[in-house]
Scaffold this motif. Sequence first.
Motif, PDB file in Angstrom:
ATOM      1  N   VAL A 148      13.786  19.126  -6.148  1.00 34.73           N
ATOM      2  CA  VAL A 148      12.936  18.106  -6.752  1.00 34.73           C
ATOM      3  C   VAL A 148      11.943  17.647  -5.696  1.00 34.73           C
ATOM      4  CG1 VAL A 148      12.852  15.822  -7.833  1.00 34.73           C
ATOM      5  CG2 VAL A 148      14.755  17.368  -8.341  1.00 34.73           C
ATOM      6  N   ARG A 149      10.696  17.433  -6.118  1.00 33.48           N
ATOM      7  CA  ARG A 149       9.639  17.051  -5.173  1.00 33.48           C
ATOM      8  C   ARG A 149       9.832  15.595  -4.743  1.00 33.48           C
ATOM      9  NH1 ARG A 149       4.547  18.949  -3.794  1.00 33.48           N
ATOM     10  NH2 ARG A 149       4.726  20.648  -5.296  1.00 33.48           N
ATOM     11  N   THR A 150      10.401  15.410  -3.576  1.00 32.25           N
ATOM     12  CA  THR A 150      10.524  14.099  -2.952  1.00 32.25           C
ATOM     13  C   THR A 150       9.992  14.195  -1.530  1.00 32.25           C
ATOM     14  OG1 THR A 150      12.785  14.575  -2.216  1.00 32.25           O
ATOM     15  CG2 THR A 150      12.531  13.449  -4.344  1.00 32.25           C
ATOM     16  N   TYR A 151       9.692  13.055  -0.936  1.00 33.45           N
ATOM     17  CA  TYR A 151       9.076  13.024   0.398  1.00 33.45           C
ATOM     18  C   TYR A 151       9.878  12.111   1.311  1.00 33.45           C
ATOM     19  CZ  TYR A 151       5.169  15.469  -1.744  1.00 33.45           C
ATOM     20  OH  TYR A 151       4.390  16.393  -2.396  1.00 33.45           O
ATOM     21  N   GLY A 152       9.668  12.297   2.618  1.00 32.73           N
ATOM     22  CA  GLY A 152      10.493  11.618   3.610  1.00 32.73           C
ATOM     23  C   GLY A 152       9.853  10.442   4.295  1.00 32.73           C
ATOM     24  N   SER A 153       8.626  10.033   3.917  1.00 27.99           N
ATOM     25  CA  SER A 153       7.987   8.889   4.554  1.00 27.99           C
ATOM     26  C   SER A 153       6.872   8.366   3.671  1.00 27.99           C
ATOM     27  CB  SER A 153       7.439   9.272   5.936  1.00 27.99           C
ATOM     28  OG  SER A 153       6.366  10.187   5.804  1.00 27.99           O
ATOM     29  N   GLU A 154       6.430   7.143   3.962  1.00 25.24           N
ATOM     30  CA  GLU A 154       5.334   6.541   3.216  1.00 25.24           C
ATOM     31  C   GLU A 154       4.020   7.305   3.409  1.00 25.24           C
ATOM     32  OE1 GLU A 154       5.938   3.298   1.256  1.00 25.24           O
ATOM     33  OE2 GLU A 154       7.775   4.457   1.515  1.00 25.24           O
ATOM     34  N   LEU A 268       6.209 -23.987  -9.929  1.00 25.04           N
ATOM     35  CA  LEU A 268       4.863 -23.688 -10.412  1.00 25.04           C
ATOM     36  C   LEU A 268       3.792 -24.141  -9.430  1.00 25.04           C
ATOM     37  CD1 LEU A 268       5.277 -24.605 -14.186  1.00 25.04           C
ATOM     38  CD2 LEU A 268       5.169 -22.318 -13.180  1.00 25.04           C
ATOM     39  N   SER A 269       4.080 -25.176  -8.652  1.00 25.97           N
ATOM     40  CA  SER A 269       3.085 -25.690  -7.714  1.00 25.97           C
ATOM     41  C   SER A 269       3.203 -25.072  -6.336  1.00 25.97           C
ATOM     42  CB  SER A 269       3.227 -27.214  -7.592  1.00 25.97           C
ATOM     43  OG  SER A 269       4.525 -27.554  -7.106  1.00 25.97           O
ATOM     44  N   SER A 270       4.273 -24.304  -6.095  1.00 24.54           N
ATOM     45  CA  SER A 270       4.463 -23.713  -4.776  1.00 24.54           C
ATOM     46  C   SER A 270       3.677 -22.408  -4.679  1.00 24.54           C
ATOM     47  CB  SER A 270       5.953 -23.441  -4.529  1.00 24.54           C
ATOM     48  OG  SER A 270       6.445 -22.507  -5.477  1.00 24.54           O
ATOM     49  N   SER A 271       3.508 -21.956  -3.468  1.00 24.11           N
ATOM     50  CA  SER A 271       2.750 -20.726  -3.230  1.00 24.11           C
ATOM     51  C   SER A 271       3.598 -19.507  -3.542  1.00 24.11           C
ATOM     52  CB  SER A 271       2.285 -20.676  -1.775  1.00 24.11           C
ATOM     53  OG  SER A 271       3.406 -20.717  -0.911  1.00 24.11           O
ATOM     54  N   ARG A 272       2.919 -18.383  -3.692  1.00 23.29           N
ATOM     55  CA  ARG A 272       3.608 -17.133  -3.958  1.00 23.29           C
ATOM     56  C   ARG A 272       4.425 -16.720  -2.735  1.00 23.29           C
ATOM     57  NH1 ARG A 272       3.663 -15.481  -9.321  1.00 23.29           N
ATOM     58  NH2 ARG A 272       1.709 -16.130 -10.292  1.00 23.29           N
ATOM     59  N   PRO A 273       5.551 -16.039  -2.945  1.00 25.56           N
ATOM     60  CA  PRO A 273       6.332 -15.579  -1.790  1.00 25.56           C
ATOM     61  C   PRO A 273       5.547 -14.553  -0.987  1.00 25.56           C
ATOM     62  CG  PRO A 273       7.186 -14.645  -3.833  1.00 25.56           C
ATOM     63  CD  PRO A 273       6.181 -15.686  -4.224  1.00 25.56           C
ATOM     64  N   LEU A 274       5.666 -14.641   0.324  1.00 25.43           N
ATOM     65  CA  LEU A 274       4.977 -13.707   1.204  1.00 25.43           C
ATOM     66  C   LEU A 274       5.652 -12.344   1.140  1.00 25.43           C
ATOM     67  CD1 LEU A 274       4.356 -15.984   4.322  1.00 25.43           C
ATOM     68  CD2 LEU A 274       2.735 -15.354   2.513  1.00 25.43           C
ATOM     69  N   ILE A 275       4.830 -11.279   1.202  1.00 24.58           N
ATOM     70  CA  ILE A 275       5.331  -9.906   1.172  1.00 24.58           C
ATOM     71  C   ILE A 275       5.355  -9.397   2.606  1.00 24.58           C
ATOM     72  CG2 ILE A 275       4.943  -7.581   0.298  1.00 24.58           C
ATOM     73  CD1 ILE A 275       3.464  -8.861  -2.051  1.00 24.58           C
ATOM     74  N   SER A 276       6.514  -9.121   3.104  1.00 24.55           N
ATOM     75  CA  SER A 276       6.652  -8.683   4.497  1.00 24.55           C
ATOM     76  C   SER A 276       6.993  -7.196   4.538  1.00 24.55           C
ATOM     77  CB  SER A 276       7.743  -9.494   5.202  1.00 24.55           C
ATOM     78  OG  SER A 276       8.968  -9.362   4.506  1.00 24.55           O
ATOM     79  N   ARG A 277       5.986  -6.374   4.434  1.00 24.54           N
ATOM     80  CA  ARG A 277       6.164  -4.933   4.604  1.00 24.54           C
ATOM     81  C   ARG A 277       4.842  -4.346   5.067  1.00 24.54           C
ATOM     82  NH1 ARG A 277       6.403  -5.123  -1.169  1.00 24.54           N
ATOM     83  NH2 ARG A 277       4.391  -4.515  -2.083  1.00 24.54           N
ATOM     84  N   GLU A 278       4.893  -3.170   5.596  1.00 20.99           N
ATOM     85  CA  GLU A 278       3.701  -2.510   6.104  1.00 20.99           C
ATOM     86  C   GLU A 278       2.850  -2.012   4.934  1.00 20.99           C
ATOM     87  OE1 GLU A 278       2.571   1.184   9.138  1.00 20.99           O
ATOM     88  OE2 GLU A 278       4.659   0.612   8.768  1.00 20.99           O
ATOM     89  N   ARG A 279       1.553  -2.091   5.090  1.00 19.10           N
ATOM     90  CA  ARG A 279       0.651  -1.620   4.037  1.00 19.10           C
ATOM     91  C   ARG A 279       0.809  -0.114   3.834  1.00 19.10           C
ATOM     92  NH1 ARG A 279      -4.910  -4.355   6.297  1.00 19.10           N
ATOM     93  NH2 ARG A 279      -4.288  -6.547   6.072  1.00 19.10           N
ATOM     94  N   LEU A 280       0.724   0.270   2.564  1.00 22.02           N
ATOM     95  CA  LEU A 280       0.743   1.705   2.274  1.00 22.02           C
ATOM     96  C   LEU A 280      -0.589   2.338   2.634  1.00 22.02           C
ATOM     97  CD1 LEU A 280       2.323   4.086   1.015  1.00 22.02           C
ATOM     98  CD2 LEU A 280       1.326   3.455  -1.190  1.00 22.02           C
ATOM     99  N   HIS A 281      -1.689   1.621   2.391  1.00 21.28           N
ATOM    100  CA  HIS A 281      -3.045   2.087   2.692  1.00 21.28           C
ATOM    101  C   HIS A 281      -3.723   1.030   3.558  1.00 21.28           C
ATOM    102  CE1 HIS A 281      -7.238   3.318   2.153  1.00 21.28           C
ATOM    103  NE2 HIS A 281      -6.802   4.451   1.618  1.00 21.28           N
TER     104      HIS A 281
END
Length: 702
Positions: A148-154, A268-281
């Motif tokens: 099956v076509r899978t890959y090993g990194s982002e 509803l008044s709080s900010s969105r949760p921060l996303i802590s991961r490396e950008r894909l692009h």
Amino acid sequence: MVEAFHDFAPARPIRKKFAKPPVKVACLPCRASRTRCGGQEPCSNCVSKGRKCSYLPSKRGGPRKKRQKASPSPEDSPDDAQYAVLPEFEEPAGMFSQIDVLSGPGAGLRHLDFSMSPMFQAYFPEGNSSSVQLDPMPSPLNTTQCFVRTYGSEPEILNAYYDFIHSYFPILPPRASPPCRDRPLQCPVSCSNSSAEPLMMYRPRSPLSLAIAAILALVPHPDDPEPSSPTSVLQRRTYAHTFAQLANSIIEAECDLELSSTDPGQALSSSRPLISRERLHARVPEDLETLLALLILSVYEYTQRGNLLKMRYRAGQALALALDKSLHADMEENEFSEARRRAWWMTYYCVIQGSIVSTTPPTIVVNDPQFTTPYPRFSSDAEGWYILIQAQQVLVSATQFIHDLNKCLSSQSGMHYMFERMHQLDSWTNSVLAQTDILPIASPDAGFGDQHETITAQSFRSISRIKLSSAQIKIHRFRAFSDIPLFIKRHCDLTAASPSSTIADLSNKSRMPASGINPVSCSCSNLNSFQRASSTEYMTPSDSSTSSDIHPYIPQYPQYPFASGFPYSSQHSTKICLRAALVISRMFENLPFPQPLPGNPQQQNQQRPQLPRTMPSFACCLMQSSYAMFMIFYKARVAKQFSPDSENENASDSTDRLVEELRQGLQRVIRALSNYSVAFEALDGMKDEIQGAFQTAFPASV
């Protein structure tokens, strides 16, 4: 005396017409001599007369349908009587019923989600569940291994996105780094237990990379010896759906507000949760990855799972996120401008596409003045994005035109407005088509992604032509095909009047309205409430799309009293549908095939199997194209049978050229769907529908 005679005369026995019912099939000698046959082999008559007894079975399947013929009245003219006994067109068994199903919403889609909700069933015509239901593939009995076509990194997943997806669905900006070799993992997977969660050597971190991995898993692995085997198909399906479900779970988690369960008011008044991961692009902010993943999953639900409801739901989720981020009115210029513009306009594209394939009104205002975000740009084609969005707007408007036309026909009102709208839509379509023919304006080449961007820009031009041609078919198909006898009988809740109730007169005499109508239901429209007036307008094309010749004679069939109000003749609309259908079949062949760099440099010059194209969100246009070609093929057959100069060699040759052109066009459509269905199982149903109708129409080509 007479009465006395009757009193004493012996009563006559009542004679039955046949003491024994006649046989269903008589031998040839008895049929020729009009002698009643006993049905044996040999029969008693042939034995007594010493002749050879032989039978000729009927070439037609089943008993012949009796045609009710009314004897012409003394007032009828000889011409009228001649028309009344005109022979009926002999339809190949099941041909029209196979064509009829190709034009409905979701036609041919196979459904991999086995439980179908009532809301989803509403999108499909009644009695057609077999065409959208796919039984689960049986689990392999023996323990085997497949790839099956899978890959090993982002980075490898991102590189594969540009190889397999970007040319048809550019949700990301151009490449930020040079292309790499395509290296899917070469670890075989065990196929002994298909129900268990598949083993993953690497689990993507981003919802976007997971959504991309779901599409890539459907493309056969280069080391798979039998990619079309049930085992390989089942494993690809399992891995793809696992990736899609993981992407959905991350999307749900990232859209949740931390305080929603404990303190909804503060959440509803709080900010969105921060996303802590490396950008894909490098040029795409992390907060856009969730939205882009939803766009890919929307196409996945349509092309792989065959689920129109989920397709529209995923696109709706993406729209909600886009509006929340104000992507629809983004005028800023920074490093993320191109990414945000593509995110918005591809969201707009997917939302509109969901309305097109399901034939439902769009959930947004198509020309909303609040949508002020500039279009993205290709370095090789400055107008490419604008033309695609314009084509999408034309197609959704043409789809809405069909819906509104059906309502006007049912209510017997508003037809003048529909005539004007048909003319406006046709002019708009031709205007955008003219823009697609103008050579693109290119800027100087620069950067790694320009070569792929040029291919993508060319794909956008082809996709735009496909969509515009599909819009032409939708705008003109009612006018083009409503004069076909079986279209009247079966396709639009209309039945042709019997010859005794409506007599056609070639010398333009007055005609009587139709009576004795037997309505036949269809999902196309509801026209059974109209009384139809006759018309001498029934013309049929008998030449290829390169010619304007139309066969001069066709038996006169009754038409609608409002037929003269259409801005185009039936002949003109038929020619537009023919040209548009052939354009669609050719444009799909113009779309590029994926050409990744091989993982092994030694294989670069070797001939490799043709890889499937991906992201066919507009596959419904192939169904429109095949529907139009089959209907025109039917008209050509009617013309050839009923033509008074059918012995004319030139007329026969022109019809044969048209039929050959239609055959080649349908073969192109089947080839395109065959390529798509290598990866996308739902589209395999479309291919089967068209292929079945093709085998009926062209048995010699099978």
